[in-house]
Design an enzyme around this catalytic site. Sequence first.
Site, PDB file in Angstrom:
ATOM      1  N   LYS A 104       0.861  -1.193   0.000  1.00 44.14           N
ATOM      2  CA  LYS A 104       0.000   0.000   0.000  1.00 44.14           C
ATOM      3  C   LYS A 104       0.897   1.243   0.000  1.00 44.14           C
ATOM      4  O   LYS A 104       1.489   1.607   0.999  1.00 44.14           O
ATOM      5  CB  LYS A 104      -0.928   0.048   1.218  1.00 44.14           C
ATOM      6  CG  LYS A 104      -2.097   0.970   0.910  1.00 44.14           C
ATOM      7  CD  LYS A 104      -2.580   1.894   1.991  1.00 44.14           C
ATOM      8  CE  LYS A 104      -1.750   2.963   2.546  1.00 44.14           C
ATOM      9  NZ  LYS A 104      -1.640   4.190   1.719  1.00 44.14           N
TER      10      LYS A 104
ATOM     11  N   GLU B 173      10.212   1.321  10.363  1.00 45.16           N
ATOM     12  CA  GLU B 173      11.277   2.266  10.016  1.00 45.16           C
ATOM     13  C   GLU B 173      10.677   3.662  10.078  1.00 45.16           C
ATOM     14  O   GLU B 173       9.859   4.027   9.234  1.00 45.16           O
ATOM     15  CB  GLU B 173      11.804   1.958   8.627  1.00 45.16           C
ATOM     16  CG  GLU B 173      12.128   0.488   8.485  1.00 45.16           C
ATOM     17  CD  GLU B 173      13.202   0.199   7.465  1.00 45.16           C
ATOM     18  OE1 GLU B 173      13.429   1.039   6.595  1.00 45.16           O
ATOM     19  OE2 GLU B 173      13.809  -0.862   7.569  1.00 45.16           O
TER      20      GLU B 173
ATOM     21  N   CYS C 158      14.324  10.746   5.837  1.00 46.73           N
ATOM     22  CA  CYS C 158      14.271  10.315   7.236  1.00 46.73           C
ATOM     23  C   CYS C 158      15.633  10.397   7.905  1.00 46.73           C
ATOM     24  O   CYS C 158      15.751  10.706   9.084  1.00 46.73           O
ATOM     25  CB  CYS C 158      13.719   8.905   7.319  1.00 46.73           C
ATOM     26  SG  CYS C 158      14.683   7.719   6.367  1.00 46.73           S
TER      27      CYS C 158
ATOM     28  N   GLU D 168      10.820  16.067  14.514  1.00 48.06           N
ATOM     29  CA  GLU D 168      11.141  15.962  13.096  1.00 48.06           C
ATOM     30  C   GLU D 168      10.280  16.935  12.289  1.00 48.06           C
ATOM     31  O   GLU D 168       9.057  16.919  12.400  1.00 48.06           O
ATOM     32  CB  GLU D 168      10.866  14.528  12.631  1.00 48.06           C
ATOM     33  CG  GLU D 168      11.247  14.282  11.197  1.00 48.06           C
ATOM     34  CD  GLU D 168      10.853  12.877  10.723  1.00 48.06           C
ATOM     35  OE1 GLU D 168       9.690  12.484  10.948  1.00 48.06           O
ATOM     36  OE2 GLU D 168      11.707  12.186  10.143  1.00 48.06           O
TER      37      GLU D 168
HETATM   38  P1  NAD Z   1       2.704   8.472   7.549  1.00 53.11           P
HETATM   39  O1  NAD Z   1       2.952   7.712   8.781  1.00 53.11           O
HETATM   40  O2  NAD Z   1       1.732   9.579   7.581  1.00 53.11           O
HETATM   41  O3  NAD Z   1       2.246   7.515   6.361  1.00 53.11           O
HETATM   42  C1  NAD Z   1       3.017   6.430   5.913  1.00 53.11           C
HETATM   43  C2  NAD Z   1       2.103   5.395   5.310  1.00 53.11           C
HETATM   44  O4  NAD Z   1       1.252   4.887   6.320  1.00 53.11           O
HETATM   45  C3  NAD Z   1       1.196   5.892   4.205  1.00 53.11           C
HETATM   46  O5  NAD Z   1       1.123   4.922   3.191  1.00 53.11           O
HETATM   47  C4  NAD Z   1      -0.151   6.022   4.901  1.00 53.11           C
HETATM   48  O6  NAD Z   1      -1.248   5.900   4.037  1.00 53.11           O
HETATM   49  C5  NAD Z   1      -0.085   4.857   5.849  1.00 53.11           C
HETATM   50  N1  NAD Z   1      -0.989   4.953   7.005  1.00 53.11           N
HETATM   51  C6  NAD Z   1      -1.413   6.068   7.649  1.00 53.11           C
HETATM   52  N2  NAD Z   1      -2.236   5.730   8.662  1.00 53.11           N
HETATM   53  C7  NAD Z   1      -2.320   4.380   8.680  1.00 53.11           C
HETATM   54  C8  NAD Z   1      -2.994   3.437   9.509  1.00 53.11           C
HETATM   55  N3  NAD Z   1      -3.760   3.827  10.525  1.00 53.11           N
HETATM   56  N4  NAD Z   1      -2.845   2.129   9.237  1.00 53.11           N
HETATM   57  C9  NAD Z   1      -2.060   1.713   8.220  1.00 53.11           C
HETATM   58  N5  NAD Z   1      -1.408   2.554   7.398  1.00 53.11           N
HETATM   59  C10 NAD Z   1      -1.519   3.878   7.631  1.00 53.11           C
HETATM   60  O7  NAD Z   1       4.140   8.990   7.089  1.00 53.11           O
HETATM   61  P2  NAD Z   1       4.486   9.941   5.872  1.00 53.11           P
HETATM   62  O8  NAD Z   1       4.142  11.334   6.227  1.00 53.11           O
HETATM   63  O9  NAD Z   1       3.931   9.350   4.626  1.00 53.11           O
HETATM   64  O10 NAD Z   1       6.064   9.767   5.804  1.00 53.11           O
HETATM   65  C11 NAD Z   1       6.962  10.580   6.460  1.00 53.11           C
HETATM   66  C12 NAD Z   1       7.535   9.855   7.652  1.00 53.11           C
HETATM   67  O11 NAD Z   1       8.199   8.657   7.220  1.00 53.11           O
HETATM   68  C13 NAD Z   1       8.607  10.663   8.351  1.00 53.11           C
HETATM   69  O12 NAD Z   1       8.436  10.546   9.734  1.00 53.11           O
HETATM   70  C14 NAD Z   1       9.904   9.982   7.909  1.00 53.11           C
HETATM   71  O13 NAD Z   1      10.984  10.157   8.786  1.00 53.11           O
HETATM   72  C15 NAD Z   1       9.481   8.562   7.826  1.00 53.11           C
HETATM   73  N6  NAD Z   1      10.413   7.809   6.977  1.00 53.11           N
HETATM   74  C16 NAD Z   1      11.224   6.883   7.581  1.00 53.11           C
HETATM   75  C17 NAD Z   1      12.144   6.175   6.810  1.00 53.11           C
HETATM   76  C18 NAD Z   1      13.046   5.150   7.432  1.00 53.11           C
HETATM   77  O14 NAD Z   1      13.580   4.315   6.697  1.00 53.11           O
HETATM   78  N7  NAD Z   1      13.257   5.156   8.724  1.00 53.11           N
HETATM   79  C19 NAD Z   1      12.225   6.400   5.446  1.00 53.11           C
HETATM   80  C20 NAD Z   1      11.397   7.355   4.876  1.00 53.11           C
HETATM   81  C21 NAD Z   1      10.477   8.046   5.663  1.00 53.11           C
END
Ligand code: NAD
Length: 487
Positions: free
Chosen positions: A181, A256, A289, A384
């Site tokens: 997803k 992650e 990230c 962040e």
């Molecule tokens: P997010 O948590 O808002 O969303 C990530 C994903 O989760 C999306 O696909 C979203 O649709 C899904 N999602 C949201 N609510 C959900 C739920 N209740 N159940 C299941 N899925 C759900 O994050 P974002 O804003 O898309 O991404 C940015 C974040 O990702 C930042 O905090 C960044 O640091 C982190 N990130 C971490 C890494 C790593 O490898 N550590 C890499 C890239 C980004």
Amino acid sequence: MTDHTITVAGTAVDTRHWIGGERVASAETFTDVSPIDQSAIGEISRGTATEAAAAVAAAKAAFPGWAATTWTERARILHAVADGVEKRLEDLAIVETTDNGALLRSHRRGVMPRVAHNFRFFADWLLRLDHDDFETRGHTNHVSWDPAGPCVLITPWNAPLMLATWKVAPALAAGNTVILKPAEWSPLTASLLADIAAEAGLPAGVLNVVQGYGAEVGSALVSHPDVRRISFTGSVPTAKRIAESAAANLTPLSLELGGKSPLLVFADADLDLATDLAVEQYDNAGQVCLAATRILVEESVADEFTRRFVEKAARLDQGDPRDEATDIGPNIHARQLEKIDGFVQRAVAAGARAVIGGHRKDGLYYAPTLLTDVAQDSEIVQEEVFGPVLTLQTFSDEEEAVRLANDTRFGLAATVATGDRERADRVTAQLVAGTVWVNCFFVRDLQAPFGGSRHSGVGREGGTWSFDFYCDLKNTVTAPKGWKDHG
Ligand code: NAD
């Protein structure tokens, strides 16, 4: 062309889910918007619990067949997927840039080749996995890497296909079936991946792609009892929600998450290198990230560091990510820009000084920002931002540097700039981080364990660690011929 196909910079993209080898539309759609100019790209199927259940059922049905496939056959198909990615590299690059606003030149030269490499690497690593055989009082112990079952992979928008395939490739190599997803702000390349995988000969139902909002289809996927693994990359609040759902079914999780990583610059560092490393943190408009967003500089060189940093940052070209000359593109979404600016304005109100930037520009562009005079316990140092916003603090000695570096709830990465090898060893040993770079940044090898400590994540993926996560390890103990236990 059907209603369900949109054309993005000349490339046709199907806007429906990919479930059980077929395109499936939802009754409702959501609008995908390009961050480049905020224009609508198209209407994407908005998945619900119904499509989530269908995708899990398809993955469950396809599992026994794929799990029984020989390792060499799996590896062959994954290499064919990599070939397909390479063949469609230009399409993938321009579609991703249109969808998430990251630089076209990085998609072409760095990201999409890496996507292909993700498949090749895990295909090859599978064939190199150790299968231990050892003896216990004449009995043979055989350790096998059994596939676990349907895996739900949930990914963010900042590096959509790169982060998705970093999960998809090992999950498939291990013999699992997958429901991917992608983030609702960058849904398109996942759909192209489904086409590429099907063309490469991946059987129906082995890879499924479900589109939609996290709170709707995402939450239905992670709470499904037939799911055997959940791998999530995204934010901490979402991770907590997913962990709660996973707990109900005891589904193993890999998380992650975010970071607030430090860049420690010691007075003995090569200041040109250190300032280059600092300016690099604006890459992808700060939506990385791993970004070292907290610059910690030894007092005695802070003025000179700042002077050189400002000079270099002024040379950054901000604009359309499709232009080769552009260094920084837009941020992903109006909501994200709002969030970034909120952090900056609250920091300034609390006494921070913007050495550069500190404001929005037209559209979804945010001026690269450096804030000084920030307190260690302030929001801007602790949380962040996920935008082109860095803070600069000073330290007087090594002990203070390490204390400041470790003083957040995160532990994803850290970068150390120093000319003293022994200092590097001392400092890196004390840092809490999944990855530490010394005099470099962003060098990542798929063989290495990757993940975060504290609130930056749970578990590690990469190399054998990915197979540890995506497999159910089994030990089979076989008695020698004619053996009888006499107690
Ligand atoms: P997010 O948590 O808002 O969303 C990530 C994903 O989760 C999306 O696909 C979203 O649709 C899904 N999602 C949201 N609510 C959900 C739920 N209740 N159940 C299941 N899925 C759900 O994050 P974002 O804003 O898309 O991404 C940015 C974040 O990702 C930042 O905090 C960044 O640091 C982190 N990130 C971490 C890494 C790593 O490898 N550590 C890499 C890239 C980004």
